[in-house]
Enzyme design. Structure first.
Site, PDB file in Angstrom:
ATOM      1  N   SER A 142       0.872  -1.182   0.000  1.00 10.71           N
ATOM      2  CA  SER A 142       0.000   0.000   0.000  1.00 10.71           C
ATOM      3  C   SER A 142       0.904   1.225   0.000  1.00 10.71           C
ATOM      4  O   SER A 142       2.095   1.123   0.346  1.00 10.71           O
ATOM      5  CB  SER A 142      -0.835  -0.006   1.285  1.00 10.71           C
ATOM      6  OG  SER A 142      -1.465   1.238   1.495  1.00 10.71           O
ATOM      7  N   TYR A 155      -2.156  -1.413  10.399  1.00 10.74           N
ATOM      8  CA  TYR A 155      -2.114  -1.497   8.934  1.00 10.74           C
ATOM      9  C   TYR A 155      -0.783  -0.971   8.403  1.00 10.74           C
ATOM     10  O   TYR A 155      -0.135  -1.600   7.566  1.00 10.74           O
ATOM     11  CB  TYR A 155      -3.296  -0.681   8.380  1.00 10.74           C
ATOM     12  CG  TYR A 155      -3.539  -0.837   6.889  1.00 10.74           C
ATOM     13  CD1 TYR A 155      -4.314  -1.880   6.392  1.00 10.74           C
ATOM     14  CD2 TYR A 155      -3.028   0.086   5.974  1.00 10.74           C
ATOM     15  CE1 TYR A 155      -4.566  -2.014   5.029  1.00 10.74           C
ATOM     16  CE2 TYR A 155      -3.267  -0.036   4.615  1.00 10.74           C
ATOM     17  CZ  TYR A 155      -4.044  -1.082   4.147  1.00 10.74           C
ATOM     18  OH  TYR A 155      -4.283  -1.212   2.802  1.00 10.74           O
TER      19      TYR A 155
HETATM   20  P1  NAD Z   1     -11.600  -5.934  -0.133  1.00 11.56           P
HETATM   21  O1  NAD Z   1     -12.194  -5.826   1.232  1.00 11.56           O
HETATM   22  O2  NAD Z   1     -12.401  -5.589  -1.335  1.00 11.56           O
HETATM   23  O3  NAD Z   1     -11.003  -7.396  -0.365  1.00 11.56           O
HETATM   24  C1  NAD Z   1     -10.318  -8.078   0.634  1.00 11.56           C
HETATM   25  C2  NAD Z   1     -10.298  -9.533   0.266  1.00 11.56           C
HETATM   26  O4  NAD Z   1      -9.625 -10.235   1.320  1.00 11.56           O
HETATM   27  C3  NAD Z   1     -11.701 -10.148   0.161  1.00 11.56           C
HETATM   28  O5  NAD Z   1     -11.696 -11.144  -0.836  1.00 11.56           O
HETATM   29  C4  NAD Z   1     -11.889 -10.783   1.534  1.00 11.56           C
HETATM   30  O6  NAD Z   1     -12.824 -11.861   1.537  1.00 11.56           O
HETATM   31  C5  NAD Z   1     -10.478 -11.261   1.787  1.00 11.56           C
HETATM   32  N1  NAD Z   1     -10.191 -11.528   3.198  1.00 11.56           N
HETATM   33  C6  NAD Z   1     -10.360 -10.708   4.264  1.00 11.56           C
HETATM   34  N2  NAD Z   1     -10.001 -11.359   5.386  1.00 11.56           N
HETATM   35  C7  NAD Z   1      -9.590 -12.589   5.003  1.00 11.56           C
HETATM   36  C8  NAD Z   1      -9.107 -13.730   5.706  1.00 11.56           C
HETATM   37  N3  NAD Z   1      -8.968 -13.735   7.040  1.00 11.56           N
HETATM   38  N4  NAD Z   1      -8.807 -14.827   4.991  1.00 11.56           N
HETATM   39  C9  NAD Z   1      -8.968 -14.869   3.650  1.00 11.56           C
HETATM   40  N5  NAD Z   1      -9.414 -13.813   2.940  1.00 11.56           N
HETATM   41  C10 NAD Z   1      -9.733 -12.705   3.617  1.00 11.56           C
HETATM   42  O7  NAD Z   1     -10.272  -5.047  -0.024  1.00 11.56           O
HETATM   43  P2  NAD Z   1      -9.283  -4.482  -1.148  1.00 11.56           P
HETATM   44  O8  NAD Z   1      -9.337  -3.009  -1.042  1.00 11.56           O
HETATM   45  O9  NAD Z   1      -9.456  -5.141  -2.441  1.00 11.56           O
HETATM   46  O10 NAD Z   1      -7.894  -4.920  -0.482  1.00 11.56           O
HETATM   47  C11 NAD Z   1      -7.051  -5.905  -1.022  1.00 11.56           C
HETATM   48  C12 NAD Z   1      -5.623  -5.612  -0.601  1.00 11.56           C
HETATM   49  O11 NAD Z   1      -5.225  -4.362  -1.145  1.00 11.56           O
HETATM   50  C13 NAD Z   1      -5.432  -5.514   0.914  1.00 11.56           C
HETATM   51  O12 NAD Z   1      -4.205  -6.100   1.281  1.00 11.56           O
HETATM   52  C14 NAD Z   1      -5.383  -4.013   1.133  1.00 11.56           C
HETATM   53  O13 NAD Z   1      -4.663  -3.667   2.282  1.00 11.56           O
HETATM   54  C15 NAD Z   1      -4.687  -3.562  -0.125  1.00 11.56           C
HETATM   55  N6  NAD Z   1      -4.864  -2.150  -0.446  1.00 11.56           N
HETATM   56  C16 NAD Z   1      -6.099  -1.634  -0.672  1.00 11.56           C
HETATM   57  C17 NAD Z   1      -6.217  -0.284  -0.985  1.00 11.56           C
HETATM   58  C18 NAD Z   1      -7.533   0.363  -1.272  1.00 11.56           C
HETATM   59  O14 NAD Z   1      -7.569   1.597  -1.393  1.00 11.56           O
HETATM   60  N7  NAD Z   1      -8.615  -0.373  -1.420  1.00 11.56           N
HETATM   61  C19 NAD Z   1      -5.079   0.519  -1.041  1.00 11.56           C
HETATM   62  C20 NAD Z   1      -3.848  -0.040  -0.792  1.00 11.56           C
HETATM   63  C21 NAD Z   1      -3.750  -1.384  -0.498  1.00 11.56           C
END
Ligand code: NAD
Length: 260
Positions: A142, A155
């Site tokens: 991130s 985080y």
């Molecule tokens: P999201 O909530 O849409 O997806 C998260 C996914 O992880 C889902 O499929 C959920 O079911 C799964 N998950 C959650 N807990 C879990 C567990 N204990 N075991 C197995 N699966 C689990 O979130 P996202 O925004 O797509 O995030 C995905 C990644 O990207 C994360 O690591 C997040 O930190 C990172 N990220 C997101 C953003 C953003 O702005 N959305 C920015 C930077 C980084």
């Protein structure tokens, strides 16, 4: 380009993970999905791309589940060639109020899970291509892997940690065909971020639109969300021959967030 390869993407039932799984499937990779919530929808979306798709419901906070998932992937497809460590959760609170169980969950799901999946995927990757090794490990960090923000201690610690893990994984395998890199997205409008927009709107008594503009304006000079499709294209690049010697980078795709 990735026909015959298998990609396991953790947390791929939604958001960024699903976007990356679709981009890798569009290049011909078979996919192992993981995550909670609706499974049949994402499975069907991937299947329309003409590749094989399997699902394992491992809870990424549990090392035994991760071991089971890696065995399942090997049994289904022979081995995992591309591992995308993407599963992640967020919790927002000041340190003195941060629930201890939330700290443990964020570190387990956002950081330790990547260590476990990586240690279990590496032996087959190193043995691939007649012992020369071939593999791609892509860690979804991130902008918070590079800079901090208040109220996100677990985080930010986990994401800085995964950037460090990326460098060590890349260095330990630098003379092989196994690369490891991190992607550092800024804001992406997924359920994880929608929750933060909703909380901001409720706290400030403002509309969702106004809260969205505020959230972007605080961090991203571009005032635009990065999309799962754009992140998927970067993951495809890391898997391409042009990515052969890209090792240990933390590549931000963040609308200028960390350039400030
Ligand atoms: P999201 O909530 O849409 O997806 C998260 C996914 O992880 C889902 O499929 C959920 O079911 C799964 N998950 C959650 N807990 C879990 C567990 N204990 N075991 C197995 N699966 C689990 O979130 P996202 O925004 O797509 O995030 C995905 C990644 O990207 C994360 O690591 C997040 O930190 C990172 N990220 C997101 C953003 C953003 O702005 N959305 C920015 C930077 C980084």
């Amino acid at each position: 380009m990735l026909k015959g390869k298998t990609a396991l993407v953790t947390g791929s039932t939604s958001g960024i993970g699903l976007g990356i799984a679709k981009a890798l499937a569009a290049q011909g990779a078979n996919i192992v999905l993981n995550g909670f919530g609706d499974v049949e929808g994402p499975k069907a979306e991937i299947a329309t791309l003409g590749v094989q798709v399997a699902y394992h419901g491992a809870d990424m906070s549990k090392p035994a589940d991760i071991e089971d998932m890696m065995k399942f992937a090997a049994a289904q497809f022979g081995q995992v060639d591309i591992l995308v460590n993407n599963a992640g959760i967020q919790h927002v609170a000041r340190i003195e109020n941060f629930p201890v169980e939330k700290w443990d969950a964020v570190i387990a799901i956002n950081l330790s899970s990547a260590f476990h999946a990586t240690r279990l995927a590496l032996p087959a990757m190193l043995a691939a291509d007649k012992g020369k090794g071939w593999g791609r490990i892509i860690n979804i960090a991130s902008a918070h892997g590079l800079v901090g923000s208040p109220e996100k201690s677990a985080y930010v610690a986990a994401k800085h940690g995964i950037v460090g893990l990326t460098k060590v994984t890349a260095l330990e395998n630098a003379t092989t065909g196994v690369t490891c890199n991190a992607i550092c997205p800024g804001w992406v409008l997924t359920p994880l971020v929608q929750k933060q927009v909703d909380a901001r709107a409720a706290a400030g008594g403002i509309s969702i639109d106004a809260a969205t503009q505020q959230l972007l304006g605080e961090k991203e000079p571009s005032l635009q969300f990065t999309t799962p499709e754009e992140l998927g294209a970067l993951a495809v690049f890391f898997c391409s021959p042009a990515g052969n010697n890209v090792r240990g980078v933390a590549w931000n795709m963040d609308g200028g967030w960390v350039a400030q």
